[in-house]
Design a protein around this motif. Structure first.
Motif, PDB file in Angstrom:
ATOM      1  N   CYS A  32      51.843  46.028  52.515  1.00  0.00           N
ATOM      2  CA  CYS A  32      52.198  47.164  53.386  1.00  0.00           C
ATOM      3  C   CYS A  32      52.442  46.686  54.811  1.00  0.00           C
ATOM      4  CB  CYS A  32      51.086  48.215  53.375  1.00  0.00           C
ATOM      5  SG  CYS A  32      51.015  49.150  51.843  1.00  0.00           S
ATOM      6  N   ALA A  33      51.564  45.813  55.301  1.00  0.00           N
ATOM      7  CA  ALA A  33      51.715  45.331  56.676  1.00  0.00           C
ATOM      8  C   ALA A  33      53.046  44.591  56.837  1.00  0.00           C
ATOM      9  CB  ALA A  33      50.542  44.419  57.038  1.00  0.00           C
ATOM     10  N   LEU A  34      53.414  43.814  55.847  1.00  0.00           N
ATOM     11  CA  LEU A  34      54.641  43.017  55.953  1.00  0.00           C
ATOM     12  C   LEU A  34      55.903  43.864  55.827  1.00  0.00           C
ATOM     13  CD1 LEU A  34      55.550  40.013  56.246  1.00  0.00           C
ATOM     14  CD2 LEU A  34      55.851  40.012  53.772  1.00  0.00           C
ATOM     15  N   THR A  35      55.824  44.903  55.010  1.00  0.00           N
ATOM     16  CA  THR A  35      57.043  45.678  54.714  1.00  0.00           C
ATOM     17  C   THR A  35      57.187  46.938  55.563  1.00  0.00           C
ATOM     18  OG1 THR A  35      55.904  46.971  53.029  1.00  0.00           O
ATOM     19  CG2 THR A  35      57.006  44.952  52.286  1.00  0.00           C
ATOM     20  N   GLY A  36      56.147  47.276  56.315  1.00  0.00           N
ATOM     21  CA  GLY A  36      56.223  48.489  57.135  1.00  0.00           C
ATOM     22  C   GLY A  36      55.861  49.754  56.386  1.00  0.00           C
ATOM     23  N   MET A  37      55.333  49.604  55.157  1.00  0.00           N
ATOM     24  CA  MET A  37      54.831  50.794  54.450  1.00  0.00           C
ATOM     25  C   MET A  37      53.464  51.159  55.030  1.00  0.00           C
ATOM     26  SD  MET A  37      55.774  50.393  50.417  1.00  0.00           S
ATOM     27  CE  MET A  37      55.199  48.721  50.168  1.00  0.00           C
ATOM     28  N   GLU A  38      53.135  52.444  54.900  1.00  0.00           N
ATOM     29  CA  GLU A  38      51.816  52.907  55.328  1.00  0.00           C
ATOM     30  C   GLU A  38      50.884  52.854  54.131  1.00  0.00           C
ATOM     31  OE1 GLU A  38      51.012  53.954  58.379  1.00  0.00           O
ATOM     32  OE2 GLU A  38      53.059  53.714  59.142  1.00  0.00           O
ATOM     33  N   PHE A  39      49.771  52.155  54.244  1.00  0.00           N
ATOM     34  CA  PHE A  39      48.780  52.221  53.169  1.00  0.00           C
ATOM     35  C   PHE A  39      48.063  53.562  53.300  1.00  0.00           C
ATOM     36  CE2 PHE A  39      44.504  51.669  51.449  1.00  0.00           C
ATOM     37  CZ  PHE A  39      44.855  51.379  50.146  1.00  0.00           C
ATOM     38  N   ALA A  40      48.203  54.407  52.294  1.00  0.00           N
ATOM     39  CA  ALA A  40      47.756  55.800  52.418  1.00  0.00           C
ATOM     40  C   ALA A  40      46.459  56.078  51.661  1.00  0.00           C
ATOM     41  CB  ALA A  40      48.857  56.731  51.939  1.00  0.00           C
ATOM     42  N   GLY A  41      45.844  55.047  51.098  1.00  0.00           N
ATOM     43  CA  GLY A  41      44.560  55.253  50.451  1.00  0.00           C
ATOM     44  C   GLY A  41      44.597  54.936  48.960  1.00  0.00           C
ATOM     45  N   PHE A  42      43.430  55.104  48.340  1.00  0.00           N
ATOM     46  CA  PHE A  42      43.355  54.770  46.920  1.00  0.00           C
ATOM     47  C   PHE A  42      42.440  55.728  46.182  1.00  0.00           C
ATOM     48  CE2 PHE A  42      39.177  52.825  46.074  1.00  0.00           C
ATOM     49  CZ  PHE A  42      38.684  52.724  47.364  1.00  0.00           C
ATOM     50  N   GLU A  43      42.654  55.770  44.878  1.00  0.00           N
ATOM     51  CA  GLU A  43      41.764  56.478  43.959  1.00  0.00           C
ATOM     52  C   GLU A  43      41.423  55.498  42.844  1.00  0.00           C
ATOM     53  OE1 GLU A  43      40.188  59.211  43.984  1.00  0.00           O
ATOM     54  OE2 GLU A  43      41.140  60.136  45.727  1.00  0.00           O
ATOM     55  N   CYS A  44      40.223  55.643  42.294  1.00  0.00           N
ATOM     56  CA  CYS A  44      39.891  54.799  41.151  1.00  0.00           C
ATOM     57  C   CYS A  44      38.839  55.488  40.281  1.00  0.00           C
ATOM     58  CB  CYS A  44      39.394  53.419  41.592  1.00  0.00           C
ATOM     59  SG  CYS A  44      37.821  53.431  42.455  1.00  0.00           S
ATOM     60  N   THR A  45      38.748  55.005  39.060  1.00  0.00           N
ATOM     61  CA  THR A  45      37.674  55.417  38.146  1.00  0.00           C
ATOM     62  C   THR A  45      36.995  54.145  37.674  1.00  0.00           C
ATOM     63  OG1 THR A  45      38.945  57.331  37.416  1.00  0.00           O
ATOM     64  CG2 THR A  45      37.125  56.635  36.005  1.00  0.00           C
ATOM     65  N   TYR A  46      35.678  54.116  37.799  1.00  0.00           N
ATOM     66  CA  TYR A  46      34.895  52.959  37.371  1.00  0.00           C
ATOM     67  C   TYR A  46      34.410  53.151  35.925  1.00  0.00           C
ATOM     68  CZ  TYR A  46      34.363  52.085  42.409  1.00  0.00           C
ATOM     69  OH  TYR A  46      34.579  51.865  43.749  1.00  0.00           O
ATOM     70  N   GLY A  47      34.021  52.036  35.330  1.00  0.00           N
ATOM     71  CA  GLY A  47      33.295  52.100  34.058  1.00  0.00           C
ATOM     72  C   GLY A  47      34.134  52.542  32.875  1.00  0.00           C
ATOM     73  N   VAL A  48      35.422  52.174  32.891  1.00  0.00           N
ATOM     74  CA  VAL A  48      36.285  52.594  31.781  1.00  0.00           C
ATOM     75  C   VAL A  48      36.879  51.372  31.061  1.00  0.00           C
ATOM     76  CG1 VAL A  48      36.836  54.913  32.599  1.00  0.00           C
ATOM     77  CG2 VAL A  48      38.167  52.979  33.462  1.00  0.00           C
ATOM     78  N   SER A  49      36.009  50.404  30.777  1.00  0.00           N
ATOM     79  CA  SER A  49      36.482  49.185  30.110  1.00  0.00           C
ATOM     80  C   SER A  49      37.011  49.477  28.709  1.00  0.00           C
ATOM     81  CB  SER A  49      35.339  48.188  29.994  1.00  0.00           C
ATOM     82  OG  SER A  49      35.744  47.108  29.185  1.00  0.00           O
ATOM     83  N   TYR A  50      37.991  48.730  28.319  1.00  0.00           N
ATOM     84  CA  TYR A  50      38.489  48.821  26.937  1.00  0.00           C
ATOM     85  C   TYR A  50      37.373  48.511  25.940  1.00  0.00           C
ATOM     86  CZ  TYR A  50      38.623  43.711  27.037  1.00  0.00           C
ATOM     87  OH  TYR A  50      38.268  42.392  27.134  1.00  0.00           O
ATOM     88  N   LEU A  51      36.360  47.771  26.403  1.00  0.00           N
ATOM     89  CA  LEU A  51      35.248  47.425  25.516  1.00  0.00           C
ATOM     90  C   LEU A  51      34.374  48.640  25.183  1.00  0.00           C
ATOM     91  CD1 LEU A  51      34.166  44.085  27.221  1.00  0.00           C
ATOM     92  CD2 LEU A  51      35.208  44.341  24.951  1.00  0.00           C
ATOM     93  N   SER A  52      34.511  49.695  25.987  1.00  0.00           N
ATOM     94  CA  SER A  52      33.673  50.885  25.784  1.00  0.00           C
ATOM     95  C   SER A  52      34.337  51.927  24.890  1.00  0.00           C
ATOM     96  CB  SER A  52      33.361  51.548  27.132  1.00  0.00           C
ATOM     97  OG  SER A  52      32.871  50.615  28.036  1.00  0.00           O
ATOM     98  N   ARG A  53      35.506  51.623  24.380  1.00  0.00           N
ATOM     99  CA  ARG A  53      36.185  52.596  23.505  1.00  0.00           C
ATOM    100  C   ARG A  53      35.607  52.512  22.098  1.00  0.00           C
ATOM    101  NH1 ARG A  53      41.966  50.016  24.674  1.00  0.00           N
ATOM    102  NH2 ARG A  53      42.160  50.443  26.899  1.00  0.00           N
ATOM    103  N   VAL A  54      34.316  52.821  21.994  1.00  0.00           N
ATOM    104  CA  VAL A  54      33.653  52.581  20.714  1.00  0.00           C
ATOM    105  C   VAL A  54      33.551  53.814  19.823  1.00  0.00           C
ATOM    106  CG1 VAL A  54      32.370  50.497  21.299  1.00  0.00           C
ATOM    107  CG2 VAL A  54      31.473  52.713  22.005  1.00  0.00           C
ATOM    108  N   THR A  55      33.638  54.973  20.434  1.00  0.00           N
ATOM    109  CA  THR A  55      33.574  56.214  19.646  1.00  0.00           C
ATOM    110  C   THR A  55      34.683  57.160  20.109  1.00  0.00           C
ATOM    111  OG1 THR A  55      32.127  57.290  21.253  1.00  0.00           O
ATOM    112  CG2 THR A  55      31.038  56.115  19.454  1.00  0.00           C
ATOM    113  N   ASP A  56      34.961  58.178  19.285  1.00  0.00           N
ATOM    114  CA  ASP A  56      35.942  59.179  19.689  1.00  0.00           C
ATOM    115  C   ASP A  56      35.484  59.870  20.976  1.00  0.00           C
ATOM    116  OD1 ASP A  56      37.486  58.595  17.551  1.00  0.00           O
ATOM    117  OD2 ASP A  56      36.898  60.351  16.350  1.00  0.00           O
TER     118      ASP A  56
END
Ligand SMILES: Cc1cc2nc3c(=O)[nH]c(=O)nc-3n(C[C@H](O)[C@H](O)[C@H](O)COP(=O)(O)O)c2cc1C
Length: 185
Positions: A135-159
């Motif tokens: 963003c700094a190099l290209t002149g874009m504005e970094f406007a923030g982030f969203e995330c979700t933790y604890g969603v590993s593919y390893l945890s897809r063990v049940t429906d």
């Protein structure tokens, strides 16, 4: 109305994703949002650079949507950036195409929140450093982030676990739209 380009960097959204798939499906329903499915368009990592640059130029807001892989973005999205953000397009004395656009990061993270919290070797903000640099190099504005933790593919063990992840993905999509809504772009 803002033009929002969601660049989806999951390498296998159809057959090996739960959370990103849910997020992308939700965002695709929203007016003004266009989803750029890199895995579907470029499974061989050979990008149509002119087409991708045109999509970026149309956008007011760019959302990078990806699962954290090895503390960064998946190789597909990284390579997209390497190829599409050309000198003379996004940076360099005549490269001004991205100036003033807003950039939002929407990540999914396998490890629990504590793994990226206080005292951890890597803080969640550290995951954003390459994007903030871009963003700094290209002149874009970094406007923030969203995330979700604890969603590993390893945890897809049940429906039930998969359903919880889909729900978390839909909730993240809502937070992303709320963040975008607040931007001036
Ligand atoms: C190759 C690979 C590398 C990964 N690296 C990380 C990592 O560095 N940190 C982390 O918290 N999770 C890591 N994960 C877990 C993913 O972030 C997680 O499975 C993903 O966000 C789930 O999203 P999905 O359901 O859309 O696939 C990794 C997963 C894979 C497959």
């Amino acid at each position: 109305m803002k033009n929002v380009l969601v660049v989806s960097g999951h390498p296998r959204l159809d057959d090996d994703s739960v959370v990103n798939k849910a997020i992308v499906e939700e965002l695709a329903k929203i007016e003004g949002y266009a989803v750029d499915r890199l895995d579907a368009l470029y499974p061989d990592f050979r990008f149509d650079v002119a087409a991708e640059q045109a999509k970026l130029m149309e956008a007011d807001v760019i959302v990078l949507q990806y699962p954290v892989f090895w503390y960064g973005m998946p190789a597909l999205l990284q390579k997209w950036m390497e190829d599409v953000f050309e000198h003379g397009f996004s940076h360099g004395s005549s490269g001004k195409a991205l100036v003033g656009k807003e950039l939002v990061v929407s990540m999914t993270i396998g490890a629990p929140r504590e793994a990226y919290g206080e005292g951890a070797a890597v803080h969640v903000e550290d995951l954003l450093l390459p994007v903030k640099g871009a963003c700094a190099l290209t002149g874009m504005e970094f406007a923030g982030f969203e995330c979700t933790y604890g969603v590993s593919y390893l945890s897809r063990v049940t429906d039930g676990a998969r359903q919880d992840m889909e729900k978390a993905g839909r909730e993240q999509a809502v937070r992303v739209t709320e963040l975008v809504e607040k931007l001036d772009a």
